[in-house]
Design a protein around this motif. Structure first.
Motif, PDB file in Angstrom:
ATOM      1  N   GLY A 141     -14.378  -5.580   1.283  1.00 31.16           N
ATOM      2  CA  GLY A 141     -13.770  -4.906   0.372  1.00 31.16           C
ATOM      3  C   GLY A 141     -13.572  -3.546   0.286  1.00 31.16           C
ATOM      4  N   VAL A 142     -14.474  -2.617   1.157  1.00 35.45           N
ATOM      5  CA  VAL A 142     -13.811  -0.842   0.606  1.00 35.45           C
ATOM      6  C   VAL A 142     -12.838  -0.505   2.048  1.00 35.45           C
ATOM      7  CG1 VAL A 142     -15.448  -0.127   2.743  1.00 35.45           C
ATOM      8  CG2 VAL A 142     -14.833   0.851   0.666  1.00 35.45           C
ATOM      9  N   VAL A 143     -13.268  -1.793   2.801  1.00 30.54           N
ATOM     10  CA  VAL A 143     -11.355  -1.238   3.709  1.00 30.54           C
ATOM     11  C   VAL A 143     -10.095  -1.873   3.665  1.00 30.54           C
ATOM     12  CG1 VAL A 143     -10.038  -2.916   5.357  1.00 30.54           C
ATOM     13  CG2 VAL A 143     -12.885  -1.790   5.422  1.00 30.54           C
ATOM     14  N   LEU A 144     -10.255  -3.100   2.197  1.00 32.48           N
ATOM     15  CA  LEU A 144      -9.137  -3.485   1.194  1.00 32.48           C
ATOM     16  C   LEU A 144      -9.053  -2.575   0.193  1.00 32.48           C
ATOM     17  CD1 LEU A 144      -9.666  -7.199   0.870  1.00 32.48           C
ATOM     18  CD2 LEU A 144      -8.065  -5.672   2.211  1.00 32.48           C
ATOM     19  N   MET A 145     -10.206  -1.484  -0.501  1.00 34.20           N
ATOM     20  CA  MET A 145      -9.601  -0.671  -1.331  1.00 34.20           C
ATOM     21  C   MET A 145      -9.353   0.461  -0.740  1.00 34.20           C
ATOM     22  SD  MET A 145     -13.649  -0.414  -2.994  1.00 34.20           S
ATOM     23  CE  MET A 145     -13.479   0.885  -3.926  1.00 34.20           C
ATOM     24  N   ALA A 147      -7.350   0.664   1.926  1.00 35.50           N
ATOM     25  CA  ALA A 147      -5.565  -0.004   2.023  1.00 35.50           C
ATOM     26  C   ALA A 147      -4.953   0.212   0.513  1.00 35.50           C
ATOM     27  CB  ALA A 147      -5.438  -1.195   2.576  1.00 35.50           C
ATOM     28  N   GLY A 148      -5.475  -0.045  -0.873  1.00 33.04           N
ATOM     29  CA  GLY A 148      -4.862   0.319  -2.014  1.00 33.04           C
ATOM     30  C   GLY A 148      -4.375   1.235  -1.954  1.00 33.04           C
ATOM     31  N   SER A 149      -5.738   2.431  -1.032  1.00 34.90           N
ATOM     32  CA  SER A 149      -5.654   4.038  -1.595  1.00 34.90           C
ATOM     33  C   SER A 149      -4.338   4.739  -0.640  1.00 34.90           C
ATOM     34  CB  SER A 149      -6.392   4.246  -1.574  1.00 34.90           C
ATOM     35  OG  SER A 149      -7.804   4.345  -2.804  1.00 34.90           O
ATOM     36  N   LEU A 150      -4.591   4.229   0.075  1.00 28.70           N
ATOM     37  CA  LEU A 150      -3.164   4.682   0.420  1.00 28.70           C
ATOM     38  C   LEU A 150      -1.217   4.042   0.364  1.00 28.70           C
ATOM     39  CD1 LEU A 150      -3.789   4.153   4.146  1.00 28.70           C
ATOM     40  CD2 LEU A 150      -4.271   6.095   2.981  1.00 28.70           C
ATOM     41  N   LEU A 151      -1.709   3.182  -0.733  1.00 32.81           N
ATOM     42  CA  LEU A 151      -0.152   2.084  -1.264  1.00 32.81           C
ATOM     43  C   LEU A 151      -0.274   3.485  -2.291  1.00 32.81           C
ATOM     44  CD1 LEU A 151      -0.195  -1.668  -0.035  1.00 32.81           C
ATOM     45  CD2 LEU A 151       1.434   0.445   1.015  1.00 32.81           C
ATOM     46  N   THR A 152      -1.226   3.251  -3.309  1.00 27.04           N
ATOM     47  CA  THR A 152      -1.270   3.700  -4.676  1.00 27.04           C
ATOM     48  C   THR A 152      -0.661   5.132  -4.391  1.00 27.04           C
ATOM     49  OG1 THR A 152      -3.520   3.679  -4.974  1.00 27.04           O
ATOM     50  CG2 THR A 152      -2.337   1.879  -5.957  1.00 27.04           C
ATOM     51  N   GLY A 153      -1.303   5.924  -3.578  1.00 22.91           N
ATOM     52  CA  GLY A 153      -1.263   7.425  -3.043  1.00 22.91           C
ATOM     53  C   GLY A 153      -0.040   7.619  -2.787  1.00 22.91           C
ATOM     54  N   LEU A 154       0.598   6.933  -1.851  1.00 22.11           N
ATOM     55  CA  LEU A 154       1.635   6.865  -1.445  1.00 22.11           C
ATOM     56  C   LEU A 154       2.873   6.291  -3.098  1.00 22.11           C
ATOM     57  CD1 LEU A 154       2.017   5.331   1.866  1.00 22.11           C
ATOM     58  CD2 LEU A 154       2.409   7.870   1.735  1.00 22.11           C
ATOM     59  N   ALA A 155       2.818   5.508  -3.939  1.00 25.91           N
ATOM     60  CA  ALA A 155       3.787   5.740  -4.584  1.00 25.91           C
ATOM     61  C   ALA A 155       3.921   6.847  -5.778  1.00 25.91           C
ATOM     62  CB  ALA A 155       2.900   3.706  -5.302  1.00 25.91           C
ATOM     63  N   ILE A 156       2.643   7.403  -5.934  1.00 31.33           N
ATOM     64  CA  ILE A 156       2.917   8.684  -6.658  1.00 31.33           C
ATOM     65  C   ILE A 156       2.448   9.646  -6.049  1.00 31.33           C
ATOM     66  CG2 ILE A 156       1.086   7.448  -8.229  1.00 31.33           C
ATOM     67  CD1 ILE A 156      -0.868   8.807  -7.465  1.00 31.33           C
ATOM     68  N   PHE A 157       2.784   9.517  -4.787  1.00 32.52           N
ATOM     69  CA  PHE A 157       2.790  11.046  -3.854  1.00 32.52           C
ATOM     70  C   PHE A 157       4.240  10.403  -3.759  1.00 32.52           C
ATOM     71  CE2 PHE A 157       3.360  12.965   0.337  1.00 32.52           C
ATOM     72  CZ  PHE A 157       3.538  14.207  -0.456  1.00 32.52           C
ATOM     73  N   ARG A 158       5.680   9.972  -3.205  1.00 29.67           N
ATOM     74  CA  ARG A 158       6.537   9.993  -3.311  1.00 29.67           C
ATOM     75  C   ARG A 158       7.229   8.416  -3.752  1.00 29.67           C
ATOM     76  NH1 ARG A 158       8.400  14.788  -1.016  1.00 29.67           N
ATOM     77  NH2 ARG A 158       6.783  15.017   0.727  1.00 29.67           N
ATOM     78  N   PRO A 159       8.027   9.139  -5.213  1.00 27.66           N
ATOM     79  CA  PRO A 159       8.234   7.659  -6.281  1.00 27.66           C
ATOM     80  C   PRO A 159       9.318   7.925  -6.130  1.00 27.66           C
ATOM     81  CG  PRO A 159       7.342   9.790  -7.656  1.00 27.66           C
ATOM     82  CD  PRO A 159       6.960   9.998  -6.085  1.00 27.66           C
ATOM     83  N   THR A 160      10.136   9.064  -5.431  1.00 22.64           N
ATOM     84  CA  THR A 160      11.791   8.621  -5.267  1.00 22.64           C
ATOM     85  C   THR A 160      11.604   8.023  -4.064  1.00 22.64           C
ATOM     86  OG1 THR A 160      11.779  10.458  -6.874  1.00 22.64           O
ATOM     87  CG2 THR A 160      13.691  10.084  -5.132  1.00 22.64           C
ATOM     88  N   GLU A 178      -3.916   2.806 -11.014  1.00 20.23           N
ATOM     89  CA  GLU A 178      -4.799   1.780 -10.070  1.00 20.23           C
ATOM     90  C   GLU A 178      -5.899   2.861  -8.688  1.00 20.23           C
ATOM     91  OE1 GLU A 178      -1.217  -0.909 -10.170  1.00 20.23           O
ATOM     92  OE2 GLU A 178      -1.352   0.093  -8.873  1.00 20.23           O
ATOM     93  N   HIS A 179      -4.530   4.049  -8.689  1.00 22.90           N
ATOM     94  CA  HIS A 179      -5.043   5.068  -7.938  1.00 22.90           C
ATOM     95  C   HIS A 179      -6.354   5.689  -8.389  1.00 22.90           C
ATOM     96  CE1 HIS A 179      -4.888   7.279  -4.189  1.00 22.90           C
ATOM     97  NE2 HIS A 179      -5.218   8.632  -4.800  1.00 22.90           N
ATOM     98  N   PHE A 180      -6.505   6.022  -9.535  1.00 17.38           N
ATOM     99  CA  PHE A 180      -7.601   6.101  -9.708  1.00 17.38           C
ATOM    100  C   PHE A 180      -8.531   5.691 -10.364  1.00 17.38           C
ATOM    101  CE2 PHE A 180     -10.523   7.503 -13.553  1.00 17.38           C
ATOM    102  CZ  PHE A 180     -10.579   8.511 -13.610  1.00 17.38           C
ATOM    103  N   THR A 181      -8.288   3.999 -10.468  1.00 17.22           N
ATOM    104  CA  THR A 181      -9.220   2.861 -10.400  1.00 17.22           C
ATOM    105  C   THR A 181     -10.049   3.149  -9.176  1.00 17.22           C
ATOM    106  OG1 THR A 181      -8.004   2.127 -12.040  1.00 17.22           O
ATOM    107  CG2 THR A 181     -10.075   0.677 -11.358  1.00 17.22           C
ATOM    108  N   LEU A 182      -9.421   3.006  -7.954  1.00 14.88           N
ATOM    109  CA  LEU A 182      -9.971   2.660  -7.136  1.00 14.88           C
ATOM    110  C   LEU A 182     -11.003   4.119  -6.921  1.00 14.88           C
ATOM    111  CD1 LEU A 182      -6.800   1.209  -4.938  1.00 14.88           C
ATOM    112  CD2 LEU A 182      -8.944   0.255  -5.928  1.00 14.88           C
ATOM    113  N   THR A 183     -10.881   5.285  -6.941  1.00 12.18           N
ATOM    114  CA  THR A 183     -11.328   6.212  -6.850  1.00 12.18           C
ATOM    115  C   THR A 183     -12.758   5.998  -7.433  1.00 12.18           C
ATOM    116  OG1 THR A 183      -9.474   7.656  -6.805  1.00 12.18           O
ATOM    117  CG2 THR A 183     -11.580   8.747  -7.017  1.00 12.18           C
ATOM    118  N   ILE A 184     -13.012   5.799  -8.606  1.00 13.28           N
ATOM    119  CA  ILE A 184     -14.173   5.473  -9.564  1.00 13.28           C
ATOM    120  C   ILE A 184     -14.938   4.462  -8.391  1.00 13.28           C
ATOM    121  CG2 ILE A 184     -15.121   4.600 -11.718  1.00 13.28           C
ATOM    122  CD1 ILE A 184     -13.942   7.167 -11.720  1.00 13.28           C
ATOM    123  N   GLY A 185     -14.006   3.414  -7.909  1.00 15.24           N
ATOM    124  CA  GLY A 185     -14.402   2.088  -6.487  1.00 15.24           C
ATOM    125  C   GLY A 185     -15.356   2.740  -6.139  1.00 15.24           C
TER     126      GLY A 185
END
Length: 238
Positions: A141-145, A147-160, A178-185
């Motif tokens: 689960g933490v490996v999937l988290m 991957a989720g953090s990288l994807l959500t991080g890219l989405a808010i870092f470079r939304p354009t 989602e990025h914030f929730t993963l961090t709490i996780g």
């Protein structure tokens, strides 16, 4: 009698101990960024049950007014975090370690038995295995988290530039939630992981440092008496 048993390969230990400080620093630098737009809370309407980080928290740890510094550290560490995670996944695939880590159809049932054991309800010892069902679920689960953090991080870092990704994640605001929730996780996983390590004791911790653990050898089976004992031949008096 006790003997030494290899448990964690050298590569797995390196990935683990690199990831630990990198993830901690990413959470720390992420808080510097989050301070600039501290909006998340638990509540409804104007009622707030929990505000995650009040201003006193930022002031106590001198986290306020460090947005630019936080972004610089966060984006540099992101590459280390991503590279370490990709190498870890590649190593588990090529070395066959994934066989110990990937959950099976029995993992949820085993995880429940681990919970009962940790609560003192199950008295029987757990099966001696490299990773039990609870560990398989948590570590996968933490490996999937990650991957989720990288994807959500890219989405808010470079939304354009990654507008397709931002849209797929529900838009900028949802990607940030989602990025914030993963961090709490991660924080909850970290607390649970450290608690379990302390509970398991030095032998388990040493296995992640040195790669081996000391195992008690099973007792040999009792020697049973022969079933067909022949009586000595009788002697007749002369």
């Amino acid at each position: 009698m006790k003997y030494i048993q290899e448990k964690h390969p050298l590569a797995i230990r390196w990935f683990h101990w690199i990831n630990f400080p990198v993830l901690a620093l990413m959470i720390w630098s992420g808080l510097w960024i989050y301070w600039a737009n501290d909006v998340y809370r638990i509540g409804w309407g104007r009622t707030t049950l929990l505000k995650f980080f009040p201003q006193s928290f930022y002031e106590a740890f001198t986290m306020d007014h460090k947005l630019a510094q936080g972004m610089s550290w966060h984006f540099v560490l992101m590459w280390v975090f991503a590279l370490n995670g990709l190498l870890y996944v590649a190593y588990t695939l090529f070395s066959g370690e994934w066989r110990y880590l990937l959950p099976s159809r029995h993992s949820f049932r085993e995880a429940w038995q681990v919970v009962l054991h940790d609560l003192g309800i199950r008295k029987e010892p757990l099966p001696a295995r490299k990773f039990n069902g609870a560990q398989q679920l948590a570590y996968t689960g933490v490996v999937l988290m990650g991957a989720g953090s990288l994807l959500t991080g890219l989405a808010i870092f470079r939304p354009t530039q990654f507008s397709w990704l931002t849209t797929a994640l529900g838009g900028y605001e949802w990607a940030r939630i989602e990025h914030f929730t993963l961090t709490i996780g991660y924080v909850l996983f970290f607390l649970m992981h450290v608690t379990q390590v302390i509970r398991a004791g030095w032998n388990n911790f040493r296995a992640m440092v040195a790669g081996f653990e000391v195992v008690e050898a099973p007792a040999p089976p009792p020697v049973s008496a022969p079933s067909d004992v022949t009586s000595p031949p009788s002697t007749s008096a002369v």
